[in-house]
Design a protein around this motif. Structure first.
Motif, PDB file in Angstrom:
ATOM      1  N   LEU A  16       0.882  -1.164   0.006  1.00  0.00           N
ATOM      2  CA  LEU A  16       0.000   0.049  -0.213  1.00  0.00           C
ATOM      3  C   LEU A  16       0.797   1.242  -0.062  1.00  0.00           C
ATOM      4  CD1 LEU A  16      -2.556  -0.892   2.738  1.00  0.00           C
ATOM      5  CD2 LEU A  16      -3.009  -1.150   0.026  1.00  0.00           C
ATOM      6  N   GLN A  17       0.346   2.406  -0.294  1.00  0.00           N
ATOM      7  CA  GLN A  17       1.073   3.639  -0.284  1.00  0.00           C
ATOM      8  C   GLN A  17       0.021   4.584   0.163  1.00  0.00           C
ATOM      9  OE1 GLN A  17       1.375   5.195  -4.248  1.00  0.00           O
ATOM     10  NE2 GLN A  17       3.152   6.498  -3.666  1.00  0.00           N
ATOM     11  N   ALA A  18       0.509   5.337   1.174  1.00  0.00           N
ATOM     12  CA  ALA A  18      -0.161   6.645   1.669  1.00  0.00           C
ATOM     13  C   ALA A  18       0.455   7.930   1.308  1.00  0.00           C
ATOM     14  CB  ALA A  18      -0.308   6.424   3.216  1.00  0.00           C
ATOM     15  N   ILE A  19      -0.188   8.918   0.808  1.00  0.00           N
ATOM     16  CA  ILE A  19       0.570  10.231   0.546  1.00  0.00           C
ATOM     17  C   ILE A  19      -0.399  11.225   1.301  1.00  0.00           C
ATOM     18  CG2 ILE A  19       1.179   9.524  -1.838  1.00  0.00           C
ATOM     19  CD1 ILE A  19      -1.264  10.888  -2.761  1.00  0.00           C
ATOM     20  N   LEU A  20       0.633  12.387   1.364  1.00  0.00           N
ATOM     21  CA  LEU A  20      -0.060  13.595   2.004  1.00  0.00           C
ATOM     22  C   LEU A  20      -0.554  14.362   0.843  1.00  0.00           C
ATOM     23  CD1 LEU A  20       3.083  14.488   4.278  1.00  0.00           C
ATOM     24  CD2 LEU A  20       0.871  13.590   5.201  1.00  0.00           C
ATOM     25  N   PRO A  21      -1.894  14.433   0.878  1.00  0.00           N
ATOM     26  CA  PRO A  21      -2.596  15.100  -0.317  1.00  0.00           C
ATOM     27  C   PRO A  21      -2.116  16.500  -0.529  1.00  0.00           C
ATOM     28  CG  PRO A  21      -4.284  14.573   1.522  1.00  0.00           C
ATOM     29  CD  PRO A  21      -3.068  14.129   1.839  1.00  0.00           C
ATOM     30  N   GLY A  22      -1.908  17.153   0.605  1.00  0.00           N
ATOM     31  CA  GLY A  22      -1.618  18.682   0.302  1.00  0.00           C
ATOM     32  C   GLY A  22      -0.242  18.702  -0.260  1.00  0.00           C
ATOM     33  N   VAL A  23       0.734  17.942   0.195  1.00  0.00           N
ATOM     34  CA  VAL A  23       2.072  17.890  -0.232  1.00  0.00           C
ATOM     35  C   VAL A  23       2.196  17.648  -1.915  1.00  0.00           C
ATOM     36  CG1 VAL A  23       4.180  16.772  -0.201  1.00  0.00           C
ATOM     37  CG2 VAL A  23       3.297  17.598   1.861  1.00  0.00           C
ATOM     38  N   THR A  24       1.458  16.530  -2.177  1.00  0.00           N
ATOM     39  CA  THR A  24       1.316  15.816  -3.382  1.00  0.00           C
ATOM     40  C   THR A  24       0.652  16.958  -4.358  1.00  0.00           C
ATOM     41  OG1 THR A  24       1.021  13.644  -2.481  1.00  0.00           O
ATOM     42  CG2 THR A  24       0.727  13.975  -4.866  1.00  0.00           C
ATOM     43  N   LEU A  25      -0.535  17.531  -3.826  1.00  0.00           N
ATOM     44  CA  LEU A  25      -1.005  18.923  -4.692  1.00  0.00           C
ATOM     45  C   LEU A  25      -0.191  19.886  -4.936  1.00  0.00           C
ATOM     46  CD1 LEU A  25      -4.757  19.167  -3.008  1.00  0.00           C
ATOM     47  CD2 LEU A  25      -4.345  18.835  -5.455  1.00  0.00           C
ATOM     48  N   GLN A  26       0.729  20.139  -4.056  1.00  0.00           N
ATOM     49  CA  GLN A  26       1.725  21.003  -4.404  1.00  0.00           C
ATOM     50  C   GLN A  26       2.734  20.584  -5.466  1.00  0.00           C
ATOM     51  OE1 GLN A  26       3.219  22.590  -0.701  1.00  0.00           O
ATOM     52  NE2 GLN A  26       1.385  22.884   0.132  1.00  0.00           N
ATOM     53  N   GLU A  27       3.089  19.569  -5.330  1.00  0.00           N
ATOM     54  CA  GLU A  27       3.935  18.926  -6.250  1.00  0.00           C
ATOM     55  C   GLU A  27       3.463  18.995  -7.606  1.00  0.00           C
ATOM     56  OE1 GLU A  27       5.167  15.073  -5.350  1.00  0.00           O
ATOM     57  OE2 GLU A  27       6.091  15.472  -3.473  1.00  0.00           O
ATOM     58  N   LEU A  28       2.212  18.538  -7.813  1.00  0.00           N
ATOM     59  CA  LEU A  28       1.442  18.620  -8.989  1.00  0.00           C
ATOM     60  C   LEU A  28       1.235  20.041  -9.485  1.00  0.00           C
ATOM     61  CD1 LEU A  28      -0.271  17.145 -11.397  1.00  0.00           C
ATOM     62  CD2 LEU A  28      -2.234  17.292  -9.785  1.00  0.00           C
ATOM     63  N   TRP A  29       1.165  20.864  -8.674  1.00  0.00           N
ATOM     64  CA  TRP A  29       0.862  22.375  -8.867  1.00  0.00           C
ATOM     65  C   TRP A  29       2.214  22.888  -9.626  1.00  0.00           C
ATOM     66  CZ3 TRP A  29      -2.881  25.606 -10.220  1.00  0.00           C
ATOM     67  CH2 TRP A  29      -2.646  26.917 -10.439  1.00  0.00           C
ATOM     68  N   ARG A  30       3.283  22.449  -9.063  1.00  0.00           N
ATOM     69  CA  ARG A  30       4.814  22.840  -9.324  1.00  0.00           C
ATOM     70  C   ARG A  30       4.912  22.322 -10.769  1.00  0.00           C
ATOM     71  NH1 ARG A  30       6.680  22.520  -3.877  1.00  0.00           N
ATOM     72  NH2 ARG A  30       7.211  20.472  -3.979  1.00  0.00           N
TER      73      ARG A  30
END
Lengths: 423, 181
Positions: free
Chosen positions: A271-285
């Motif tokens: 399984l994999q758990a991600i921090l949504p806020g952090v990944t959203l910022q990565e995507l935005w970058r």
């Protein structure tokens, strides 16, 4: 004080030119602040797509992929996760709530999401906004379906309508692998618009996803005569054995890292758990080029606005050569002439800034609901951002500098014109 | 038959657990979590980096020289972590080390294979952080390369209440402001 009075009366004497110049600057400023607000609004809208969720959990793979299919309903999961593993973390002592998602089916180009009551109760967007129904209620029966606002509007569905979902992802025309014609769903409610991807999906219960596939074998529809009629299916007769991903909220934020580590090192299933806020910022970058493009547009808007002001002041000088000559004759030195014109350009810019800011905030206030409705872009009406204030300060400073060009020209004219300028 | 089933099960379980964690020399990962940034925030920090970037090697420290080198590197990490993740002085934060160790990645034992397997190990450390003043609007700075020059970039994630922020530290000049963007 004399300078202010002179500048005021001089500008008043040229009402039309002054008004046009101020209006031209105001439009530039409105555009400048507007573009900045759109830039910030787009970012906030994007980052506010999901709030108050500590972790998104799915099968091991890329974090962006997990975010895309769980939040934006884009792409597919590489693997599902077992319901057993989901229950393990749902009942974890540190976990407050979970929202399961089961994806894979669609309806006329819109994704169908299997979930449970926690979705309607706990999902938050834009910090603390929760879901609400424009009509009807959340799905309670196996064959109930709730619609996102855009789905209801695009397909003109209302409570009580029948909806047939398609196996796999269908095109907007409805062409998919196989329609679940024998098990239609009934629209039980329509969600209010959120301007998030929630608006573009249909929501059924987890049992609903299992129910439409109850008589399928090896990924194929049932043979004639082997179908299980919808009337015979109840929540008790269907078994949920897998989901696609789930959202998770801990009782304490500080436990997030620990729970994330537990999930990422879970030995029973990858399984994999991600921090949504952090990944959203990565995507935005990753997709932040659009933001850069808006910044470039903003820069050109400032340049054009200031050049407009320069042209306006410069051309108005011709009609003011007599005024300058008189000022020189009554003892105004070069410093006074230059100060007067620089001060005038500053006054024009201040007036333009005030009018421009007023215009854009008035427009934002009036058109915010329309923009949200038609473009799904929520632009908050809020105080200018620090960057916006820097832009305004830069424009005012630039106006002082630009004012020197016509001022110098005016001073030179007064030397050559004397008291009889040839107009 | 039963033996065959047990064997198949063992093979399938083995296949599931046979996974390699991404391992990139020069890259560190830092996770910071605060329950809240108000009043006197209390949080935890996790640090993870390839051992090569901290101790200079990834093989098992068997010789006295390697053991001394490893101990010295971990002591530096514990003692100078506050120079790597720098909280503003006004917040009066105190960072305390909870643990710091080198963990080798378990590759299992493939006795049939004659090729030498690549060995990786990582440094994992945990710290507690207690601040005297609220962290709202605080700006964090970073100095990974100053303490461990082999760390070229670090992914820093921060959870503070409902806020989740991140920054990729490459030049050392990046900052992380604790407030909603």
């Amino acid at each position: 004080m004399v300078l202010l009075s002179l500048a005021y009366h001089s500008l008043k004497n040229r009402k039309l030119t002054t008004t046009l110049t101020v209006f031209s600057i105001a439009l530039s400023i409105a555009l400048l602040i507007g573009v900045e607000n759109v830039r910030v609004g787009a970012r906030q809208s994007f980052e506010g797509t999901i709030s108050q969720t500590d972790l998104i959990v799915g099968a091991r793979g890329g974090s962006l992929q997990l975010l895309l299919y769980s939040v934006f309903r884009i792409g597919q999961a590489t693997n599902n996760i077992t319901y057993e593993s989901y229950l393990k973390f749902k009942n974890h002592p540190a976990v407050e709530w979970t929202i399961p998602y089961s994806l894979g089916d669609s309806h006329r180009g819109f994704r169908v999401v299997g979930t449970d009551e926690n979705f309607y109760k706990h999902l938050r967007y834009r910090r603390d906004r929760s879901l609400s129904f424009a009509s009807g209620h959340e799905p309670r029966g196996v064959f109930d379906v709730a619609l996102g606002a855009d789905v209801a509007r695009a397909l003109n569905y209302k409570t009580g309508d029948k909806v047939v979902i398609t196996h796999g992802v269908a095109s907007a025309a409805g062409r998919g692998i196989q329609d679940h014609n024998d098990k239609p769903f009934t629209v039980c409610g329509v969600l209010n618009k959120t301007s998030t991807p929630v608006d573009r999906s249909l929501y059924i219960q987890l049992e609903g996803i299992s129910a439409v596939h109850i008589d399928w074998a090896d990924g194929a529809p049932p043979m004639p005569g082997e179908e299980v009629p919808a009337e015979k299916i109840t929540k008790d007769t269907v078994k949920i054995d897998q989901i696609t991903s789930f959202l998770l909220r801990n009782k304490r934020r500080i436990d997030t890292l620990r729970v994330q580590r537990e999930i990422n090192t879970f030995s029973e299933e990858p399984l994999q758990a991600i921090l949504p806020g952090v990944t959203l910022q990565e995507l935005w970058r990753t997709i932040g080029y659009a933001e850069d493009a808006l910044t470039v547009v903003t820069f050109f808007v400032i340049v054009v606005g200031l050049l407009g002001m320069l042209v306006s002041l410069y051309t108005s000088l011709n009609e003011r050569r007599r005024e300058m000559a008189i000022l020189r004759a009554i003892g105004a030195g070069p410093g006074k002439i230059i100060s007067l014109l620089v001060f005038e350009s500053f006054l024009l810019t201040v007036a333009g800034c005030v009018l421009g800011v007023g215009l854009i905030y008035g427009a934002s206030f009036l058109f915010q609901p329309v923009v949200e409705e038609h473009f799904g872009l929520y632009i908050p009406v809020q105080a200018p951002t620090p960057t916006g204030l820097i832009y305004l300060g830069a424009v005012l400073a630039a106006s002082l500098l630009i004012g020197f060009i016509p001022a110098w020209k005016a001073y030179r004219n007064t030397l050559s014109d004397g008291l009889t300028p040839k107009l | 038959m039963r033996i065959a089933l047990v064997f198949l099960l063992a093979v399938s379980l083995g296949a599931q657990t046979r996974q390699r964690k991404a391992h990139e020399h020069g890259s560190a990962k830092v996770n910071i979590a605060f329950e809240s940034v108000k009043s006197a925030p209390k949080g935890v920090i996790e640090f993870e980096a390839p051992a090569e970037s901290i101790t200079g090697f990834e093989h098992e420290a068997k010789s006295a020289a390697d053991k001394a080198k490893q101990t010295a590197a971990l002591t530096t990490l514990k003692a100078r972590f506050a120079e790597m993740v720098v909280f503003p002085a006004a917040a009066a934060c105190k960072i305390t080390n909870k643990s710091a160790k080198v963990e080798a990645e378990d590759h299992g034992h493939d006795k049939k294979s004659k090729t030498k397997q690549e060995q990786h190990s990582e440094v994992h450390a945990e710290f507690d952080v207690q601040c005297a003043k609220p962290l709202t609007g605080a700006v964090l700075t970073f100095g990974f390369a100053k303490v461990f020059p082999k760390i070229h970039d670090a992914d820093v994630a921060l959870i503070a209440g409902d806020l989740q922020l991140s920054v990729e530290v490459k030049t050392g000049k990046e900052t992380l402001r604790i407030e909603a963007k």
